[in-house]
Structure formats: structure tokens, C-alpha cells
Motif scaffolding. Structure first.
Motif, PDB file in Angstrom:
ATOM      1  N   LEU A 200       0.824  -1.202   0.000  1.00 56.88           N
ATOM      2  CA  LEU A 200       0.000   0.000   0.000  1.00 56.88           C
ATOM      3  C   LEU A 200       0.869   1.267   0.000  1.00 56.88           C
ATOM      4  N   ILE A 201       1.920   1.242   0.795  1.00 56.89           N
ATOM      5  CA  ILE A 201       2.794   2.417   0.915  1.00 56.89           C
ATOM      6  C   ILE A 201       3.508   2.690  -0.419  1.00 56.89           C
ATOM      7  N   ILE A 202       3.947   1.628  -1.087  1.00 59.10           N
ATOM      8  CA  ILE A 202       4.612   1.793  -2.386  1.00 59.10           C
ATOM      9  C   ILE A 202       3.621   2.371  -3.402  1.00 59.10           C
ATOM     10  N   GLN A 203       2.409   1.819  -3.387  1.00 63.79           N
ATOM     11  CA  GLN A 203       1.369   2.300  -4.300  1.00 63.79           C
ATOM     12  C   GLN A 203       1.106   3.796  -4.083  1.00 63.79           C
ATOM     13  N   LYS A 204       0.975   4.173  -2.832  1.00 67.41           N
ATOM     14  CA  LYS A 204       0.716   5.581  -2.496  1.00 67.41           C
ATOM     15  C   LYS A 204       1.848   6.473  -2.989  1.00 67.41           C
ATOM     16  N   ALA A 205       3.081   6.026  -2.792  1.00 71.21           N
ATOM     17  CA  ALA A 205       4.236   6.838  -3.194  1.00 71.21           C
ATOM     18  C   ALA A 205       4.226   7.067  -4.704  1.00 71.21           C
ATOM     19  N   LEU A 206       3.898   6.025  -5.465  1.00 68.95           N
ATOM     20  CA  LEU A 206       3.853   6.151  -6.931  1.00 68.95           C
ATOM     21  C   LEU A 206       2.698   7.066  -7.346  1.00 68.95           C
ATOM     22  N   GLU A 207       1.558   6.870  -6.705  1.00 71.30           N
ATOM     23  CA  GLU A 207       0.363   7.666  -7.025  1.00 71.30           C
ATOM     24  C   GLU A 207       0.596   9.150  -6.759  1.00 71.30           C
ATOM     25  N   GLN A 208       1.106   9.441  -5.563  1.00 72.53           N
ATOM     26  CA  GLN A 208       1.323  10.845  -5.205  1.00 72.53           C
ATOM     27  C   GLN A 208       2.341  11.512  -6.129  1.00 72.53           C
TER      28      GLN A 208
END
Ligand code: KG4
Ligand code: ZN
Length: 334
Positions: free
Chosen positions: A60-68
Motif C-alpha cells: 500500500l505504501i509503495i502504491q501511495k508513493a507512486l500515485e502521489q
């Protein structure tokens, strides 16, 4: 030349973090999930609990970092992950995630040193200028590092026992303060006077090493004796006395390291950089000695993945790639 784009991953202790950095200096996203609430009730980080939490949060944290950052995995030039030092079980989660992503996408992998990361936190504010000396003070480390170029580190000194942050946390615990105790001691110290006489470990005359276990023992004795004699200890004064003993040595040895290497720049890094007394004292001493001092903002002082992506960028540019055999190393040398 196209600007590099790196994803950083950090899980060496109790922060699950991912970040995207462009050109080694521009923060596109910096996502951190802290586990402090889980570990607080144990009075310290419980390794097994930390690993489990990393497993739950990592994707989830990796996904958020890419999204942001508004980038996709295909845009990345490399994935930099903290390889060590740290808790081995915790490190393994980040390393496994990075390897899986690299394997699935073909994006190259870089294994980064956690201390290099702390130093490169400064690079996200203002590009590093060499040569420099860095004082890295965190819950796990107390080191003086000399750098002449990117990616090149020479250790000038290190702690022989407890790390500075560890000493803060242990003494705070003795004083009945919550974990992590560093910020509490910092706050209390500002209200007290250094009235108690505590030892400073200067070690051999030219040594740039540190030792904080004697100081911790002195606090144990002081509290024990006071209890036996039914004497009140003023906790603000004790906090101030302890903090001053730590800062005296940290500040003077850093200045000594700068003079011994003939550099003009001192960088501060790691969680203990948040200490207000340390910031003030270093500013004063560096001004007196005409040393250029750089301290990262608080949010980049503590563990994060942006610093890993920044440090990893220069490994990438030097062609220092890892392959899928990359393994976590709790004692990784710098
Ligand atoms: O860099 P960091 O977040 O994690 C490690 O890599 O260890 O550093 C955490 C350490 C803890 O020991 C904490 O008590 C200490 O930094 N710390 C402080 C302050 N804020 C955090 N120590 C003294 N004064 C502070 N204000
Ligand atoms: Zn750290």
C-alpha cells in the motif's frame, strides 16, 4: 541527459516508507507509515512485530508513493532499497518487495546503506558540496563520516557501545518517560539546569569515537542512590544534565573531526538531529569556527525512503546495481 527517477523503499526499523525522487534532489512523494503506536506499549521496537507490520503495509505504501508522485513503475530508472544496517527481519520485507518489483518490471535494483541515506537527506534540501563531515546520530547509530565525493564514505568515528538516540531512550525509560524518550528529555531539559554532575567519555586524546554506556550507568547510580536516601530527583535538572553531557561530546568531537580533515562543512543527520539543544549548540560552535552547518528539516531527519532514493541515485549513476541475489545485511558496512 534525462533526469533520473528513483523509487526508494525503507523498512530498517519501525517505519514502513516509500518515496519517489527525481534527479537525486527533487522529492515527488514521501510516504511514511510509523509503527510508533504499536511499539510504545512495549517501551521499544519489538522486531517480530515490526516485520509483521511491514508485511501488512508495504504494498500500500509503495502504491501511495507512486500515485502521489504521478509516476508508474515503467517510468522508474531504478528501485533503491535499504539493504542494511537495521533489524534483519524488518529489512528483509523491503528487500523482498524491491526484488519482486524489479523482477516483475525489469527496473534495475540498487541496495542502499541506511547511514548513506541519512546523510543524503540533506541533499534533498541543498545539493551536497564536498568535502564534508557528517555527524549521523540516530536510535541505532552515532558516526562521524567523511565524504570527498558522492558515494564515497570514510568513517572517522563511531560509538563503541550505545548510540546517542539509544542513550536518550534508555535514560528516558529510567526516568519513567514514554518511548521514544529523546523528544521528552529534550523538552524537559529546556526547563531544567545541568545541576547533576555526570561523566563525559572523551576516550583517547585524538579519538573520534563515542561511548555513552558509562553515562547511562551514572544515571542509574544517581537514581538508585537517591531512592535509597529518599531524596527527590528534579527530573528537569536530570534531563538537562544528561543532555548536556551527551551534547558536549557530540559537538566537540564533530568540530574536532572538521578541523582534523580540514573541511569547511558539517552536516547533521539522523533522528537525534531533531534535538533542539544540539541544533542550538552546533549553530553556535559552527559560527565561532566559521564552519558551514547544514541540518535537514525535522521530517527528513527521522527514517524515510526519500533519503534512500536520493542516496540510491548516485549508486545508480555510478552503475552500482544489485541483482536478485540482493540480501538484507543487519551489519552492512558503509
Ligand atoms: O533516525 P531515527 O528516526 O531512527 C533510527 O534510525 O534510529 O532516530 C530515532 C531516534 C530515537 O532514539 C529518538 O529518541 C531520537 O532519535 N530523537 C531524539 C529527538 N527526537 C528523536 N533524541 C533527542 N532529542 C530529540 N528531540
Ligand atoms: Zn535511521
Amino acid at each position: 541527459q534525462k533526469e533520473t527517477l528513483l523509487l526508494g523503499i525503507e523498512t530498517s526499523c519501525d517505519e514502513t516508507a516509500a518515496a519517489v525522487v527525481r534527479g537525486g534532489t527533487v522529492l515527488l512523494s514521501n510516504v511514511i507509515s510509523s509503527q510508533m503506536d504499536v511499539h510504545r506499549k512495549f517501551g521499544g521496537v519489538v522486531p517480530e512485530v515490526a516485520s509483521r507490520r511491514h508485511v501488512e503495509r508495504m504494498t500500500l505504501i509503495i502504491q501511495k508513493a507512486l500515485e502521489q508522485a504521478e509516476v508508474s513503475l515503467d517510468d522508474l530508472d531504478a528501485i533503491a532499497v535499504t539493504q542494511g544496517p537495521g533489524l534483519v527481519g524488518a529489512l528483509l520485507i523491503g528487500v523482498a518487495a524491491a526484488k519482486a518489483l524489479s523482477f516483475a518490471t525489469g527496473v534495475p535494483l540498487v541496495g542502499t546503506h541506511h547511514i548513506a541515506g541519512h546523510i543524503y537527506a540533506n541533499h534533498l534540501v541543498k545539493p551536497l558540496e564536498f568535502p564534508l563531515v557528517a555527524l549521523v546520530v540516530s536510535g541505532g547509530h552515532t558516526e562521524l563520516i567523511y565524504m570527498e565525493h558522492h558515494n564515497q564514505f570514510r568513517r572517522l568515528g563511531r560509538t563503541r557501545d550505545d548510540a546517542a538516540g539509544e542513550a536518550f531512550d534508555k535514560v528516558a525509560r529510567l526516568m519513567g518517560l514514554p518511548y521514544p524518550g529523546g523528544p521528552h528529555i529534550d523538552r524537559l531539559a529546556a526547563e531544567g539546569k545541568p545541576a547533576y554532575d555526570l561523566p563525559r567519555a572523551w576516550l583517547e586524546p585524538d579519538s573520534l569515537d563515542f561511548s555513552f554506556s558509562g553515562l547511562k550507568s551514572a544515571v542509574i547510580h544517581l537514581l538508585h542512590n537517591a531512592k535509597q536516601r529518599n531524596e527527590e530527583i528534579n527530573s528537569a535538572d536530570l534531563a538537562a544534565s544528561f543532555q548536556e553531557a551527551v551534547l558536549d561530546v557530540l559537538v566537540e568531537k564533530s568540530i574536532r573531526a572538521v578541523k582534523m580533515t580540514g573541511v569547511k562543512r558539517l552536516l547533521l543527520a539522523g533522528g537525534v538531529s531533531a534535538n533542539s539543544g544540539l541544533r542550538i549548540r552546533l549553530h553556535q560552535r559552527c559560527e565561532e569556527e566559521q564552519i558551514n552547518l547544514q541540518i535537514p528539516p525535522l521530517e527528513l531527519c527521522t527514517d524515510n525512503a526519500a533519503m534512500i532514493a536520493a542516496a540510491g541515485t548516485y549508486q545508480y549513476l555510478d552503475g552500482k546495481f544489485a541483482d536478485l541475489r540482493l540480501n538484507a545485511d543487519p551489519n552492512l558496512p558503509l
